[in-house]
Design an enzyme around this catalytic site. Sequence first.
Site, PDB file in Angstrom:
ATOM      1  N   SER A 217       3.570 -11.301  -9.605  1.00 29.54           N
ATOM      2  CA  SER A 217       4.177 -10.216 -10.393  1.00 29.54           C
ATOM      3  C   SER A 217       4.372 -10.686 -11.826  1.00 29.54           C
ATOM      4  O   SER A 217       5.013 -11.711 -12.054  1.00 29.54           O
ATOM      5  CB  SER A 217       5.554  -9.847  -9.835  1.00 29.54           C
ATOM      6  OG  SER A 217       5.479  -9.476  -8.495  1.00 29.54           O
TER       7      SER A 217
ATOM      8  N   ARG B 191      15.460 -13.701  -9.319  1.00 34.50           N
ATOM      9  CA  ARG B 191      14.444 -14.410 -10.113  1.00 34.50           C
ATOM     10  C   ARG B 191      15.053 -15.231 -11.255  1.00 34.50           C
ATOM     11  O   ARG B 191      14.468 -15.348 -12.327  1.00 34.50           O
ATOM     12  CB  ARG B 191      13.413 -13.443 -10.705  1.00 34.50           C
ATOM     13  CG  ARG B 191      12.531 -12.772  -9.694  1.00 34.50           C
ATOM     14  CD  ARG B 191      11.652 -13.792  -8.972  1.00 34.50           C
ATOM     15  NE  ARG B 191      10.590 -13.137  -8.240  1.00 34.50           N
ATOM     16  CZ  ARG B 191      10.701 -12.668  -6.992  1.00 34.50           C
ATOM     17  NH1 ARG B 191      11.828 -12.805  -6.327  1.00 34.50           N
ATOM     18  NH2 ARG B 191       9.673 -12.105  -6.400  1.00 34.50           N
TER      19      ARG B 191
ATOM     20  N   GLU C  62       8.456 -11.620 -15.702  1.00 36.87           N
ATOM     21  CA  GLU C  62       8.918 -12.555 -14.676  1.00 36.87           C
ATOM     22  C   GLU C  62       8.259 -13.908 -14.929  1.00 36.87           C
ATOM     23  O   GLU C  62       8.838 -14.958 -14.722  1.00 36.87           O
ATOM     24  CB  GLU C  62       8.511 -12.007 -13.311  1.00 36.87           C
ATOM     25  CG  GLU C  62       9.320 -12.556 -12.180  1.00 36.87           C
ATOM     26  CD  GLU C  62       8.472 -13.216 -11.137  1.00 36.87           C
ATOM     27  OE1 GLU C  62       8.255 -14.439 -11.255  1.00 36.87           O
ATOM     28  OE2 GLU C  62       8.044 -12.524 -10.205  1.00 36.87           O
TER      29      GLU C  62
HETATM   30  N1  EPU Z   1       3.668   0.145  -5.388  1.00 34.21           N
HETATM   31  C1  EPU Z   1       2.969   1.103  -6.080  1.00 34.21           C
HETATM   32  N2  EPU Z   1       1.819   0.721  -6.684  1.00 34.21           N
HETATM   33  C2  EPU Z   1       1.353  -0.566  -6.632  1.00 34.21           C
HETATM   34  C3  EPU Z   1       2.063  -1.523  -5.917  1.00 34.21           C
HETATM   35  C4  EPU Z   1       3.238  -1.146  -5.295  1.00 34.21           C
HETATM   36  O1  EPU Z   1       3.380   2.256  -6.157  1.00 34.21           O
HETATM   37  O2  EPU Z   1       0.305  -0.829  -7.248  1.00 34.21           O
HETATM   38  C5  EPU Z   1       4.926   0.523  -4.726  1.00 34.21           C
HETATM   39  C6  EPU Z   1       4.858   0.255  -3.224  1.00 34.21           C
HETATM   40  O3  EPU Z   1       4.367   1.360  -2.563  1.00 34.21           O
HETATM   41  C7  EPU Z   1       6.302  -0.070  -2.897  1.00 34.21           C
HETATM   42  C8  EPU Z   1       6.866  -0.653  -4.170  1.00 34.21           C
HETATM   43  O4  EPU Z   1       5.963  -0.309  -5.210  1.00 34.21           O
HETATM   44  O5  EPU Z   1       7.011   1.106  -2.639  1.00 34.21           O
HETATM   45  C9  EPU Z   1       7.085  -2.145  -4.064  1.00 34.21           C
HETATM   46  O6  EPU Z   1       5.848  -2.829  -3.888  1.00 34.21           O
HETATM   47  P1  EPU Z   1       5.752  -4.243  -3.132  1.00 34.21           P
HETATM   48  O7  EPU Z   1       6.318  -4.125  -1.765  1.00 34.21           O
HETATM   49  O8  EPU Z   1       4.381  -4.744  -3.278  1.00 34.21           O
HETATM   50  O9  EPU Z   1       6.769  -5.165  -3.910  1.00 34.21           O
HETATM   51  P2  EPU Z   1       7.028  -5.427  -5.481  1.00 34.21           P
HETATM   52  O10 EPU Z   1       8.389  -4.863  -5.783  1.00 34.21           O
HETATM   53  O11 EPU Z   1       5.931  -4.968  -6.339  1.00 34.21           O
HETATM   54  C10 EPU Z   1       8.271  -7.680  -5.116  1.00 34.21           C
HETATM   55  C11 EPU Z   1       8.196  -9.071  -5.687  1.00 34.21           C
HETATM   56  C12 EPU Z   1       7.003  -9.819  -5.093  1.00 34.21           C
HETATM   57  C13 EPU Z   1       7.187  -9.875  -3.581  1.00 34.21           C
HETATM   58  C14 EPU Z   1       7.307  -8.450  -3.029  1.00 34.21           C
HETATM   59  C15 EPU Z   1       7.650  -8.404  -1.574  1.00 34.21           C
HETATM   60  C16 EPU Z   1       9.164  -8.998  -7.911  1.00 34.21           C
HETATM   61  C17 EPU Z   1       8.925  -8.993  -9.384  1.00 34.21           C
HETATM   62  N3  EPU Z   1       8.083  -9.021  -7.133  1.00 34.21           N
HETATM   63  O12 EPU Z   1       7.087  -7.004  -5.533  1.00 34.21           O
HETATM   64  O13 EPU Z   1       7.009 -11.139  -5.607  1.00 34.21           O
HETATM   65  O14 EPU Z   1       6.111 -10.548  -2.958  1.00 34.21           O
HETATM   66  O15 EPU Z   1       8.372  -7.747  -3.722  1.00 34.21           O
HETATM   67  O16 EPU Z   1       8.994  -8.754  -1.401  1.00 34.21           O
HETATM   68  O17 EPU Z   1      10.319  -8.998  -7.480  1.00 34.21           O
HETATM   69  C18 EPU Z   1       6.179 -12.460  -7.419  1.00 34.21           C
HETATM   70  O18 EPU Z   1       7.364 -12.606  -7.744  1.00 34.21           O
HETATM   71  O19 EPU Z   1       5.241 -12.979  -8.064  1.00 34.21           O
HETATM   72  C19 EPU Z   1       5.878 -11.617  -6.271  1.00 34.21           C
HETATM   73  C20 EPU Z   1       4.638 -11.328  -5.909  1.00 34.21           C
END
Ligand code: EPU
Length: 342
Positions: A232, A161, A329
């Site tokens: 995010s 990022r 972010e």
């Molecule tokens: N999770 C929770 N609670 C929640 C949401 C998620 O416990 O409310 C857990 C999920 O179960 C999972 C983990 O957190 O184990 C990760 O969740 P998710 O796969 O949704 O990914 P994220 O880490 O929250 C990142 C990126 C997203 C991208 C997704 C998929 C960042 C800051 N965010 O989110 O990017 O779409 O991975 O690769 O790196 C963005 O940058 O705006 C964005 C949406």
Amino acid sequence: MLIHEAVSLKPYNSFGIDVEAAAFASVHDLNELHAALGYASRHGLPVQTLGGGSNVLFTGDYPGLVLHMAFAGIDRLNDNGLIRVAAGENWHDFVSYCLKNKLYGIENLALIPGTAGAAPIQNIGAYGVELAQFVVTVEAFDTVAGGVQVLNRNACEFSYRDSVFKQGNSPTLLVLSVTLQLSTVPNPNTSYRGLSEALAGGEVTPEAVFAAVCAIRRSKLPDPAVIGNAGSFFKNPIVSRQKYQTLLQVYPAMPCFETEDSDLVKLPAAWMLDQLGWKGRARGQAGVHKEHALVLVNLGGARGDDILLLAQEMSTSVLSRFGIALEPEVRIIYSGATGSAE
Ligand code: EPU
């Protein structure tokens, strides 16, 4: 007319925050860019660039010139997958165009809001893929030297990022276009667990990856056209594996993502926020999305400061429970700041 005064930025930021820019210009080519920068310089105005406004939070009126980067065009540079996209093109439409034209690799980045020009600024990434993997060059306008620069991938200094286009409060390189090397043969990347699970049992093609990514995003992330948000709000923190092991003793279910450095892991900020019960909570008109704890939403008429206060409360709670400082972010633009944003 190129320059407009006292323009509401509500349609230009996906949070839907109703603030005003002292001056605003939509620029489509280098002539317009020169003219707009000349105006800002003559009037002593700070400059802020904006693409789709999908990764930005304005905390108040902006007392300078907002440059809306609207350069258009997609050019296939050869038959081997080299393609250039202008900064103002919509990112998701570009991903769809590539897939239709049998150019593969970025299907995992489907449905990310914003423009192609913003993609390298924060090195967009999702579902196991980062933009940086495909970048050959980024063409940028250097506001200090006053000319166009072509930066190769190393010069872009991409990391999670982050990029050279984001650094400091006053980035001086304005992205004009991005040249990518895509693949002419299907090579689906299903390394992200949630994605491989969604694809289980079916044929794994780039089209299937595209459809699965769209479905996952639609189920978890609010559509900014319906409810104001910027994806995010915080980055996932990167910590030492040792710190993670210590946390695991207290929170055995805590997930982590591997990074390129085997001593470092990335922790899901959403998981920590979820443990603290943030999902679905609200402070006035600023809220946390009910399906995803990392996404802050404008419930209607929120001010930038409302969102910021909620974000501060969330990060303070993560710090005191897990000992981890969350970094935003989203780019936060305080009145008077200069820089580049999406
Ligand atoms: N999770 C929770 N609670 C929640 C949401 C998620 O416990 O409310 C857990 C999920 O179960 C999972 C983990 O957190 O184990 C990760 O969740 P998710 O796969 O949704 O990914 P994220 O880490 O929250 C990142 C990126 C997203 C991208 C997704 C998929 C960042 C800051 N965010 O989110 O990017 O779409 O991975 O690769 O790196 C963005 O940058 O705006 C964005 C949406």
